[in-house]
Design an enzyme around this catalytic site. Structure first.
Site, mmCIF file in Angstrom:
data_model
loop_
_atom_site.group_PDB
_atom_site.id
_atom_site.type_symbol
_atom_site.label_atom_id
_atom_site.label_comp_id
_atom_site.label_asym_id
_atom_site.label_seq_id
_atom_site.Cartn_x
_atom_site.Cartn_y
_atom_site.Cartn_z
ATOM 1 N N LYS A 33 -3.430 -7.925 -14.748
ATOM 2 C CA LYS A 33 -3.565 -9.186 -14.028
ATOM 3 C C LYS A 33 -2.252 -9.453 -13.295
ATOM 4 O O LYS A 33 -1.229 -9.744 -13.926
ATOM 5 C CB LYS A 33 -3.872 -10.303 -15.028
ATOM 6 C CG LYS A 33 -3.717 -11.727 -14.504
ATOM 7 C CD LYS A 33 -3.912 -12.713 -15.647
ATOM 8 C CE LYS A 33 -3.487 -14.125 -15.262
ATOM 9 N NZ LYS A 33 -3.692 -15.088 -16.360
ATOM 10 N N GLU B 50 -13.757 -16.811 -18.420
ATOM 11 C CA GLU B 50 -12.550 -17.030 -19.218
ATOM 12 C C GLU B 50 -12.357 -18.528 -19.457
ATOM 13 O O GLU B 50 -12.324 -19.305 -18.502
ATOM 14 C CB GLU B 50 -11.342 -16.458 -18.465
ATOM 15 C CG GLU B 50 -10.000 -16.913 -18.974
ATOM 16 C CD GLU B 50 -8.867 -16.645 -17.994
ATOM 17 O OE1 GLU B 50 -7.856 -17.368 -18.063
ATOM 18 O OE2 GLU B 50 -8.985 -15.738 -17.150
ATOM 19 N N ARG C 102 -10.698 -23.426 -16.574
ATOM 20 C CA ARG C 102 -9.605 -24.181 -17.183
ATOM 21 C C ARG C 102 -9.946 -25.670 -17.223
ATOM 22 O O ARG C 102 -10.305 -26.265 -16.219
ATOM 23 C CB ARG C 102 -8.307 -23.968 -16.392
ATOM 24 C CG ARG C 102 -7.081 -24.578 -17.089
ATOM 25 C CD ARG C 102 -5.799 -24.292 -16.323
ATOM 26 N NE ARG C 102 -5.581 -22.875 -16.102
ATOM 27 C CZ ARG C 102 -5.080 -22.037 -17.005
ATOM 28 N NH1 ARG C 102 -4.765 -22.489 -18.211
ATOM 29 N NH2 ARG C 102 -4.906 -20.763 -16.716
ATOM 30 N N GLY D 252 -9.692 -19.552 -10.222
ATOM 31 C CA GLY D 252 -9.462 -20.771 -10.989
ATOM 32 C C GLY D 252 -9.933 -22.006 -10.273
ATOM 33 O O GLY D 252 -11.128 -22.313 -10.217
#
Length: 203
Positions: free
Chosen positions: A126, A37, A14, A176
């Site tokens: 998820k 991702e 991210r 993350g």
């Protein structure tokens, strides 16, 4: 070479920029995390996905996170992505993803969301945010899911709690901030990725 028995870990990049994407992606893959991702609320996410796909080829499964609409699914597919991760459960998004031959990982919390996602063809589920549901909640959900359903914990999962979640029965995790934060150099990301992989495999 095709991927062989990849670790059940999704590296969430991210905030990554296209200029950083390849070097950081190479660092994550070098540590053994081969599913990447790029959330769509990152700067120029489709360009980052294109560059990662071109650079990593069959060494990694690359796609997008924070995918909310069918049009976004199509854009990710056109960029070469083969993975769609969402924070929520929207059946049209899941169905479009599967029609295009991509993996679909929708976000769920409740049994209703879980079964709606599976009915739509989700590859796996998820659990998000995992820290809100907690291990007891995850186990209660796991008890009613069909055998073989893949359930990944995302949100608040890191070295400190890998062992507890694995022991409790989670199949994998999305990583993350514990893996990457915007602006971190590749060598730091590699170090963080190595530690996360070691923690997961020893849990």
């Amino acid at each position: 070479m095709p991927l062989l028995e990849p670790l059940p870990l999704i590296g969430i990049l991210r905030g990554i920029t296209p200029e950083e994407a390849v070097a950081v992606g190479e660092a994550v893959v070098a540590a053994g995390i081969t599913t990447l991702e790029v959330p769509l609320n990152s700067p120029e996410p489709l360009e980052s996905i294109r560059r990662l796909v071109e650079a990593l080829g069959e060494r990694a499964l690359v796609g997008a996170g924070t995918v909310l609409t069918v049009s976004q699914v199509c854009e990710v597919h056109a960029a070469g992505g083969r993975l769609i991760v969402s924070p929520n459960c929207r059946q049209p998004v899941i169905e479009a993803t599967r029609r295009l031959g991509m993996q679909s990982w929708p976000g769920i919390v409740t049994p209703t969301e879980a079964f709606d996602a599976l009915d739509a063809g989700a590859t796996g589920l998820k659990l998000f945010p995992a820290v809100q549901v907690g291990i007891d909640g995850m186990q209660a959900l796991r008890a009613v899911l069909p055998r073989g359903t893949k359930l990944y914990a995302v949100g608040g999962i890191d070295i400190s709690n890998f062992s507890a979640w694995r022991t409790a029965g989670i199949d994998g995790a999305g990583l993350g901030g514990a893996l990457y934060r915007p602006g971190q150099p590749p060598d730091r990301v590699l170090d963080q990725a190595d530690k996360l992989v070691a923690s997961w495999t020893s849990a």
